[in-house]
Design a protein around this motif. Structure first.
Motif, PDB file in Angstrom:
ATOM      1  N   ARG A 192       0.834  -1.202   0.000  1.00  0.00           N
ATOM      2  CA  ARG A 192       0.000   0.000   0.000  1.00  0.00           C
ATOM      3  C   ARG A 192       0.871   1.255   0.000  1.00  0.00           C
ATOM      4  N   LEU A 193       0.370   2.273  -0.668  1.00  0.00           N
ATOM      5  CA  LEU A 193       1.038   3.562  -0.744  1.00  0.00           C
ATOM      6  C   LEU A 193       0.253   4.596   0.049  1.00  0.00           C
ATOM      7  N   GLY A 194       0.965   5.445   0.785  1.00  0.00           N
ATOM      8  CA  GLY A 194       0.337   6.520   1.536  1.00  0.00           C
ATOM      9  C   GLY A 194       0.529   7.869   0.867  1.00  0.00           C
ATOM     10  N   ASN A 195      -0.310   8.831   1.232  1.00  0.00           N
ATOM     11  CA  ASN A 195      -0.269  10.200   0.708  1.00  0.00           C
ATOM     12  C   ASN A 195      -0.612  10.282  -0.777  1.00  0.00           C
ATOM     13  N   VAL A 196      -1.404   9.356  -1.262  1.00  0.00           N
ATOM     14  CA  VAL A 196      -1.756   9.402  -2.687  1.00  0.00           C
ATOM     15  C   VAL A 196      -2.641  10.606  -3.007  1.00  0.00           C
ATOM     16  N   ASP A 197      -3.239  11.201  -1.972  1.00  0.00           N
ATOM     17  CA  ASP A 197      -4.068  12.392  -2.183  1.00  0.00           C
ATOM     18  C   ASP A 197      -3.235  13.673  -2.174  1.00  0.00           C
ATOM     19  N   ARG A 198      -1.937  13.535  -2.020  1.00  0.00           N
ATOM     20  CA  ARG A 198      -1.063  14.712  -1.976  1.00  0.00           C
ATOM     21  C   ARG A 198      -0.188  14.832  -3.228  1.00  0.00           C
ATOM     22  N   VAL A 199      -0.535  14.100  -4.258  1.00  0.00           N
ATOM     23  CA  VAL A 199       0.193  14.235  -5.522  1.00  0.00           C
ATOM     24  C   VAL A 199      -0.047  15.632  -6.079  1.00  0.00           C
ATOM     25  N   ASN A 200       1.026  16.311  -6.440  1.00  0.00           N
ATOM     26  CA  ASN A 200       0.951  17.690  -6.939  1.00  0.00           C
ATOM     27  C   ASN A 200       1.023  17.684  -8.462  1.00  0.00           C
ATOM     28  N   SER A 201      -0.140  17.745  -9.098  1.00  0.00           N
ATOM     29  CA  SER A 201      -0.186  17.705 -10.563  1.00  0.00           C
ATOM     30  C   SER A 201       0.281  19.012 -11.192  1.00  0.00           C
ATOM     31  N   ASN A 202       0.512  20.041 -10.381  1.00  0.00           N
ATOM     32  CA  ASN A 202       0.988  21.335 -10.893  1.00  0.00           C
ATOM     33  C   ASN A 202       2.505  21.454 -10.835  1.00  0.00           C
ATOM     34  N   ALA A 203       3.176  20.426 -10.344  1.00  0.00           N
ATOM     35  CA  ALA A 203       4.631  20.474 -10.249  1.00  0.00           C
ATOM     36  C   ALA A 203       5.258  20.530 -11.633  1.00  0.00           C
ATOM     37  N   PRO A 204       6.311  21.340 -11.831  1.00  0.00           N
ATOM     38  CA  PRO A 204       6.999  21.391 -13.131  1.00  0.00           C
ATOM     39  C   PRO A 204       7.498  20.008 -13.546  1.00  0.00           C
ATOM     40  N   GLY A 205       7.201  19.618 -14.774  1.00  0.00           N
ATOM     41  CA  GLY A 205       7.623  18.314 -15.280  1.00  0.00           C
ATOM     42  C   GLY A 205       6.726  17.166 -14.882  1.00  0.00           C
ATOM     43  N   PHE A 206       5.578  17.477 -14.304  1.00  0.00           N
ATOM     44  CA  PHE A 206       4.664  16.421 -13.832  1.00  0.00           C
ATOM     45  C   PHE A 206       4.187  15.544 -14.990  1.00  0.00           C
ATOM     46  N   GLU A 207       4.237  14.232 -14.781  1.00  0.00           N
ATOM     47  CA  GLU A 207       3.656  13.243 -15.683  1.00  0.00           C
ATOM     48  C   GLU A 207       2.898  12.242 -14.832  1.00  0.00           C
ATOM     49  N   GLU A 208       1.702  11.897 -15.271  1.00  0.00           N
ATOM     50  CA  GLU A 208       0.867  11.013 -14.460  1.00  0.00           C
ATOM     51  C   GLU A 208       1.489   9.625 -14.326  1.00  0.00           C
ATOM     52  N   GLN A 209       1.524   9.131 -13.112  1.00  0.00           N
ATOM     53  CA  GLN A 209       2.082   7.812 -12.795  1.00  0.00           C
ATOM     54  C   GLN A 209       1.009   6.940 -12.137  1.00  0.00           C
ATOM     55  N   TRP A 210       1.168   5.639 -12.250  1.00  0.00           N
ATOM     56  CA  TRP A 210       0.265   4.694 -11.609  1.00  0.00           C
ATOM     57  C   TRP A 210       0.552   4.654 -10.119  1.00  0.00           C
ATOM     58  N   VAL A 211      -0.449   4.891  -9.304  1.00  0.00           N
ATOM     59  CA  VAL A 211      -0.273   4.881  -7.847  1.00  0.00           C
ATOM     60  C   VAL A 211      -1.215   3.878  -7.181  1.00  0.00           C
ATOM     61  N   GLY A 212      -1.589   2.835  -7.889  1.00  0.00           N
ATOM     62  CA  GLY A 212      -2.399   1.787  -7.290  1.00  0.00           C
ATOM     63  C   GLY A 212      -3.891   2.035  -7.401  1.00  0.00           C
ATOM     64  N   SER A 213      -4.643   1.232  -6.674  1.00  0.00           N
ATOM     65  CA  SER A 213      -6.106   1.263  -6.734  1.00  0.00           C
ATOM     66  C   SER A 213      -6.692   1.829  -5.451  1.00  0.00           C
ATOM     67  N   GLU A 214      -7.870   2.391  -5.570  1.00  0.00           N
ATOM     68  CA  GLU A 214      -8.538   3.080  -4.471  1.00  0.00           C
ATOM     69  C   GLU A 214      -8.917   2.134  -3.334  1.00  0.00           C
ATOM     70  N   THR A 215      -8.815   2.642  -2.113  1.00  0.00           N
ATOM     71  CA  THR A 215      -9.306   1.960  -0.918  1.00  0.00           C
ATOM     72  C   THR A 215     -10.256   2.915  -0.185  1.00  0.00           C
ATOM     73  N   PRO A 216     -10.899   2.464   0.893  1.00  0.00           N
ATOM     74  CA  PRO A 216     -11.786   3.377   1.625  1.00  0.00           C
ATOM     75  C   PRO A 216     -11.073   4.564   2.271  1.00  0.00           C
ATOM     76  N   LEU A 217      -9.754   4.484   2.430  1.00  0.00           N
ATOM     77  CA  LEU A 217      -8.988   5.576   3.018  1.00  0.00           C
ATOM     78  C   LEU A 217      -8.496   6.482   1.896  1.00  0.00           C
ATOM     79  N   LYS A 218      -8.896   7.754   1.918  1.00  0.00           N
ATOM     80  CA  LYS A 218      -8.641   8.631   0.770  1.00  0.00           C
ATOM     81  C   LYS A 218      -7.156   8.852   0.511  1.00  0.00           C
ATOM     82  N   SER A 219      -6.327   8.669   1.513  1.00  0.00           N
ATOM     83  CA  SER A 219      -4.891   8.897   1.339  1.00  0.00           C
ATOM     84  C   SER A 219      -4.108   7.628   1.025  1.00  0.00           C
ATOM     85  N   VAL A 220      -4.818   6.487   0.924  1.00  0.00           N
ATOM     86  CA  VAL A 220      -4.145   5.192   0.793  1.00  0.00           C
ATOM     87  C   VAL A 220      -4.662   4.436  -0.429  1.00  0.00           C
ATOM     88  N   ASN A 221      -3.753   3.976  -1.268  1.00  0.00           N
ATOM     89  CA  ASN A 221      -4.068   3.072  -2.375  1.00  0.00           C
ATOM     90  C   ASN A 221      -3.328   1.760  -2.183  1.00  0.00           C
TER      91      ASN A 221
END
Length: 443
Positions: free
Chosen positions: A227-256
């Motif tokens: 499991r990955l934590g802080n998945v809700d804190r990905v900054n899509s406005n960061a310079p050079g941002f490219e979307e990456q796979w961060v797993g699948s949703e769980t009931p915890l909004k910060s955890v995939n």
């Protein structure tokens, strides 16, 4: 009776009992089915007496979805039940293995409509999780694993099931017809539990192997989820941002959670291989996460946890009185001894074409597929019940494990109540008991 006194006085003379049943030539080394690794030399373990610490109507090995469903269902039929679990929690691969999606809850009926077919214990557990706000998605229910551990433990506690944690199944003592006792390795030493009926929900078919039943071995993919934590804190406005796979949703909004395919064609019964995979897969989880953290916008992601147990998909499969086939699962085959119905979750090849998941028929599971020819008082549930290898993608899933577990538990209880063996049960009484427990039976 005082428990310490019982512990000291109630014993099985296992050394003599075991040797009396074995021909002389078999005593020199383990039977071929149990000898998996090359031996450097041989040692002889001295015979010893083993204390019988408990007895019950039904003894279940394995506290995953199948084992919990079996124990809970048997207890609700009025039987005394012991559930033995090797870890300190319930749920097996579903919780400790982070295999979170409950597949096979739905299947296509004869009109092609998607229908929920898994009810009973599985649906009860899912509804409890939903009430706690710890479940997402309807067609592929995905819980928080800690919430699932809690719900399973509470249900067993309420039903009066005796649960032994941190207890490893080690062997069985059997007589001519069936099993007399299950041997355990515990912090209290080697002990035994006697029972009238036994359910093998170990996942790897350990009990059926110890009892000498016929089975096949299947090598398959083996991974380690995380499991990955802080998945809700990905900054899509960061310079050079490219979307990456961060797993699948769980009931915890910060955890995939990340489902790891792992390595193919793995022997899940080789301790050296399992130890290698444990290291390599955990190392991979850490290093993949560190690489992800180096991507612009993903700096706050972290590795929350890795699965407590390796993700064995299948290992031993019982050669039962009737192994369910892919053909039967695709043609709505009905059985007079059905114990439940499962669904399909993925595209499967069938007769030269690929049947899409949404069109996969639901399929009945017969009691016969949980029974061996040799051990009369043993039922096998979970991913090691009897099925054709072509059906493995559905037969091993969490939803199906709940179904076979509940079927095994009800059948075991009925065998005790009817003073019979599972193969000779009054099927009408069995059906009535299953329906009382909200099992869906009619295909």
């Amino acid at each position: 009776m005082d428990r310490r006194r019982f512990f000291k006085t109630s014993t099985l003379g296992l050394g003599a009992l075991a040797l009396n049943e074995m021909p002389a030539q078999a005593r020199k080394k383990p039977l071929p089915s149990t000898q998996r690794l090359e031996a450097q030399t041989w040692l002889t373990e001295p015979a010893r007496q083993i204390p019988v610490i408990a007895s019950a109507d039904v003894v279940v090995l394995g506290g995953g979805p199948a084992g919990v469903a079996a124990a809970l269902s048997a207890a609700r039929e009025g039987c005394s039940v012991y559930l033995v679990e090797r870890t300190g929690f319930l749920g097996g691969l579903w919780t400790g293995g982070l295999v979170l999606i409950v597949w096979c809850v739905f299947g296509a009926d004869k009109q092609g409509k998607q229908t929920q077919v898994i009810h009973g214990v599985a649906n009860e557990v899912l509804q409890h999780l939903k009430q706690h706000g710890m479940l997402v998605f309807e067609h592929k229910p995905t819980p928080d694993p800690e919430a699932a551990k809690y719900v399973l433990a509470e249900l067993l506690h309420e039903a009066g099931v005796n649960v032994l944690y941190n207890s490893f199944g080690a062997n069985v003592i059997r007589n001519s017809d069936g099993i007399e006792a299950l041997l355990l390795e515990t912090k209290s030493g080697r002990v035994a539990i006697q029972g009238k009926m036994f359910v093998d929900a170990s996942g790897d078919g350990d009990v059926m192997e110890w009892a000498g039943d016929d089975y096949s071995e299947v090598k398959y993919q083996l991974g380690l989820n995380y499991r990955l934590g802080n998945v809700d804190r990905v900054n899509s406005n960061a310079p050079g941002f490219e979307e990456q796979w961060v797993g699948s949703e769980t009931p915890l909004k910060s955890v995939n959670w990340v489902n790891v395919y792992g390595q193919p064609e793995q022997d899940a019964l080789d301790v050296f291989n399992l130890s290698r995979l444990q290291y390599e897969l955990r190392k991979s989880a850490w290093e993949n996460t560190e690489k992800l953290r180096q991507k612009p916008g993903y700096e706050d992601i972290f590795l929350l946890d890795t699965a407590s147990v390796l993700g064995t998909r299948v290992s031993r499969v019982l050669n039962s009185l009737h192994n369910v086939t892919l053909e039967e699962s695709m043609t709505y085959t009905a059985y007079n001894d059905a114990i439940g119905i499962s669904g399909g979750w993925t595209n499967l090849p069938y007769k030269g074409t690929t049947v899409k998941a949404k069109d996969r028929p639901y399929w009945q599971i017969p009691l016969r597929s949980l029974l061996s020819a040799r051990t009369k008082n043993l039922l096998v549930a979970g991913r090691c019940f009897g099925f054709e290898k072509a059906l493995v993608e559905d037969a091993r899933e969490i939803g199906t494990c709940f179904v076979t577990g509940q079927g095994a538990g009800v059948a075991a209880a009925q065998a005790v109540l009817q003073q019979s063996v599972p193969a000779d049960l009054d099927l009408q009484k069995l059906r009535s008991a299953l329906l009382r427990q909200n099992v869906f039976l009619d295909a």
